[in-house]
Design an enzyme around this catalytic site. Structure first.
Site, PDB file in Angstrom:
ATOM      1  N   ASP A  16       0.834  -1.204   0.000  1.00  0.00           N
ATOM      2  CA  ASP A  16       0.000   0.000   0.000  1.00  0.00           C
ATOM      3  C   ASP A  16       0.868   1.254   0.000  1.00  0.00           C
ATOM      4  O   ASP A  16       1.966   1.250   0.564  1.00  0.00           O
ATOM      5  CB  ASP A  16      -0.937  -0.027   1.222  1.00  0.00           C
ATOM      6  N   GLY A  17       0.360   2.294  -0.620  1.00  0.00           N
ATOM      7  CA  GLY A  17       1.034   3.595  -0.582  1.00  0.00           C
ATOM      8  C   GLY A  17       1.652   4.033  -1.900  1.00  0.00           C
ATOM      9  O   GLY A  17       2.363   5.044  -1.944  1.00  0.00           O
ATOM     10  N   TRP A  21       3.029   7.848  -2.625  1.00  0.00           N
ATOM     11  CA  TRP A  21       4.448   7.986  -3.011  1.00  0.00           C
ATOM     12  C   TRP A  21       4.556   8.881  -4.245  1.00  0.00           C
ATOM     13  O   TRP A  21       5.384   9.791  -4.302  1.00  0.00           O
ATOM     14  CB  TRP A  21       5.032   6.599  -3.310  1.00  0.00           C
ATOM     15  N   SER A  61      -7.641  -5.594  -5.263  1.00  0.00           N
ATOM     16  CA  SER A  61      -8.785  -6.096  -4.490  1.00  0.00           C
ATOM     17  C   SER A  61     -10.064  -5.950  -5.313  1.00  0.00           C
ATOM     18  O   SER A  61     -10.110  -5.152  -6.258  1.00  0.00           O
ATOM     19  CB  SER A  61      -8.921  -5.316  -3.177  1.00  0.00           C
ATOM     20  N   GLU A  63     -12.513  -4.476  -4.451  1.00  0.00           N
ATOM     21  CA  GLU A  63     -12.959  -3.090  -4.235  1.00  0.00           C
ATOM     22  C   GLU A  63     -12.193  -2.102  -5.108  1.00  0.00           C
ATOM     23  O   GLU A  63     -12.655  -0.976  -5.339  1.00  0.00           O
ATOM     24  CB  GLU A  63     -12.791  -2.692  -2.763  1.00  0.00           C
ATOM     25  N   ASN A  64     -11.028  -2.497  -5.583  1.00  0.00           N
ATOM     26  CA  ASN A  64     -10.223  -1.574  -6.392  1.00  0.00           C
ATOM     27  C   ASN A  64     -10.855  -1.255  -7.748  1.00  0.00           C
ATOM     28  O   ASN A  64     -10.418  -0.332  -8.445  1.00  0.00           O
ATOM     29  CB  ASN A  64      -8.794  -2.118  -6.592  1.00  0.00           C
ATOM     30  N   SER A 187      -8.455  -4.582   5.232  1.00  0.00           N
ATOM     31  CA  SER A 187      -9.038  -4.289   3.905  1.00  0.00           C
ATOM     32  C   SER A 187      -9.516  -5.536   3.146  1.00  0.00           C
ATOM     33  O   SER A 187      -9.219  -5.709   1.957  1.00  0.00           O
ATOM     34  CB  SER A 187      -8.045  -3.488   3.047  1.00  0.00           C
TER      35      SER A 187
HETATM   36  C1  IPE Z   1      -5.556  -2.782  -0.271  1.00  0.00           C
HETATM   37  O1  IPE Z   1      -5.162  -1.471  -0.475  1.00  0.00           O
HETATM   38  C2  IPE Z   1      -5.616  -3.520  -1.577  1.00  0.00           C
HETATM   39  C3  IPE Z   1      -4.323  -3.840  -2.185  1.00  0.00           C
HETATM   40  C4  IPE Z   1      -3.155  -3.585  -1.670  1.00  0.00           C
HETATM   41  C5  IPE Z   1      -4.396  -4.506  -3.463  1.00  0.00           C
HETATM   42  P1  IPE Z   1      -6.240  -0.297  -0.663  1.00  0.00           P
HETATM   43  O2  IPE Z   1      -5.464   0.961  -0.806  1.00  0.00           O
HETATM   44  O3  IPE Z   1      -7.163  -0.631  -1.766  1.00  0.00           O
HETATM   45  O4  IPE Z   1      -7.035  -0.361   0.721  1.00  0.00           O
HETATM   46  P2  IPE Z   1      -7.864   0.747   1.505  1.00  0.00           P
HETATM   47  O5  IPE Z   1      -8.837   1.328   0.530  1.00  0.00           O
HETATM   48  O6  IPE Z   1      -6.895   1.764   1.970  1.00  0.00           O
HETATM   49  O7  IPE Z   1      -8.495   0.024   2.642  1.00  0.00           O
HETATM   50  C1  IPE Z   2      -1.423   0.059  -3.408  1.00  0.00           C
HETATM   51  O1  IPE Z   2      -1.199   1.428  -3.449  1.00  0.00           O
HETATM   52  C2  IPE Z   2      -1.609  -0.555  -4.776  1.00  0.00           C
HETATM   53  C3  IPE Z   2      -2.984  -1.000  -5.077  1.00  0.00           C
HETATM   54  C4  IPE Z   2      -3.980  -1.023  -4.251  1.00  0.00           C
HETATM   55  C5  IPE Z   2      -3.229  -1.466  -6.436  1.00  0.00           C
HETATM   56  P1  IPE Z   2      -2.403   2.472  -3.539  1.00  0.00           P
HETATM   57  O2  IPE Z   2      -2.717   2.692  -4.973  1.00  0.00           O
HETATM   58  O3  IPE Z   2      -3.536   2.013  -2.713  1.00  0.00           O
HETATM   59  O4  IPE Z   2      -1.733   3.760  -2.933  1.00  0.00           O
HETATM   60  P2  IPE Z   2      -2.383   4.818  -1.944  1.00  0.00           P
HETATM   61  O5  IPE Z   2      -2.964   4.056  -0.787  1.00  0.00           O
HETATM   62  O6  IPE Z   2      -3.447   5.534  -2.713  1.00  0.00           O
HETATM   63  O7  IPE Z   2      -1.254   5.707  -1.549  1.00  0.00           O
HETATM   64 MG    MG Z   3      -4.044   2.336  -0.778  1.00  0.00          MG
END
Ligand code: IPE
Ligand code: IPE
Ligand code: MG
Length: 231
Positions: A16-17, A21, A61, A63-64, A187
């Site tokens: 995550d992040g 970044w 996920s 949800e993504n 999550s």
């Molecule tokens: C969790 O990260 C899903 C993956 C790393 C694939 P998210 O960024 O989607 O989770 P939330 O929305 O912060 O809970």
């Molecule tokens: C994790 O990073 C990658 C995926 C969930 C695909 P994020 O895209 O969730 O990054 P942040 O949480 O918005 O910084």
């Molecule tokens: Mg994230």
């Protein structure tokens, strides 16, 4: 650092992040995902070096799908590119690649690449890398229950049945779950499988999570006392 005495058999990571970044550097979110792939590469490499048996990573996920189309499309393109680029190294490092999740909703090109990499690497005996793609813990439990009912009409499900029908049936439960970027939540990830998993949270954003950060997590794990409800 002291000798790593207890290594986990299965390390799982909620990466995550990436977006934050990129934002910090004034870049597009996709640049964060791109840099995140370098972290995946580094973490696989360390698992190979340390002979860690299973590494699973949460890549997308269910949800993504709620994200902007351009980001989702960009993610698929990056994944196709990464699979193509990395197969040779995975073969050289004896890495077996397994992609798990609801793959039916993915594009044909990505699915073909997944099939190819999984087939090519299926007899490798080193680290197994599991990528959770279009996955969620609730989805997994529901598909397990539905499949069980279909195959065993009228029978009651046991905890062992749940283990065996989850999409991760071939993989032992995670010993260590790492989540980067300071978020301290699950999550909707491996809800059943994490019943006795040790959690490790770090503020480090995924694109900055490289071998030294991974070693810190493994070191923290080696000091945990796992009691499983006993004394
Ligand atoms: C969790 O990260 C899903 C993956 C790393 C694939 P998210 O960024 O989607 O989770 P939330 O929305 O912060 O809970
Ligand atoms: C994790 O990073 C990658 C995926 C969930 C695909 P994020 O895209 O969730 O990054 P942040 O949480 O918005 O910084
Ligand atoms: Mg994230």
């Amino acid at each position: 650092m002291e000798q790593m005495s207890t290594l986990p058999t299965h390390v799982s990571i909620i990466m995550d992040g990436n977006g934050r970044w990129a934002k910090r550097l004034g870049k597009d979110r996709l640049e964060g995902h791109k840099e995140g792939i370098e972290s995946v590469r580094a973490c696989i490499e360390l698992c190979v070096e340390l002979k860690i048996k299973y590494l699973s990573i949460f890549a997308f996920s269910t949800e993504n799908w709620g994200r902007p189309t351009a980001e989702i499309e960009g993610l698929w393109a990056l994944m196709i590119k990464a699979l193509r680029a990395e197969l040779k190294t995975m073969m050289k490092n004896n890495v077996r690649l397994v992609i798990l999740g609801d793959l039916s909703q993915l594009g044909e090109e990505l699915r073909a690449e997944i099939d190819h990499c999984m087939t090519e690497s299926k007899n490798n005996t080193g680290t197994t890398v599991i990528v959770l793609l279009n996955y969620s813990g609730k989805w997994d439990i529901v598909q397990a229950a539905n499949r069980f009912i279909k195959e065993n009409p009228g029978k009651e499900m046991t905890a062992e049945d749940v283990d065996n029908y989850l999409i991760t049936a071939q993989v032992p439960d995670p010993d260590l779950l790492i989540r980067t970027s300071g978020e301290q939540r699950i999550s909707n990830y491996m809800l059943w499988q994490c019943a006795y998993t040790e959690f490790y949270f770090t503020e480090t954003l995924w694109p900055d999570f490289r071998k030294s950060e991974f070693r810190l997590a493994l070191d923290a794990f080696s000091h945990r006392e796992r009691r499983y409800g006993k004394v």
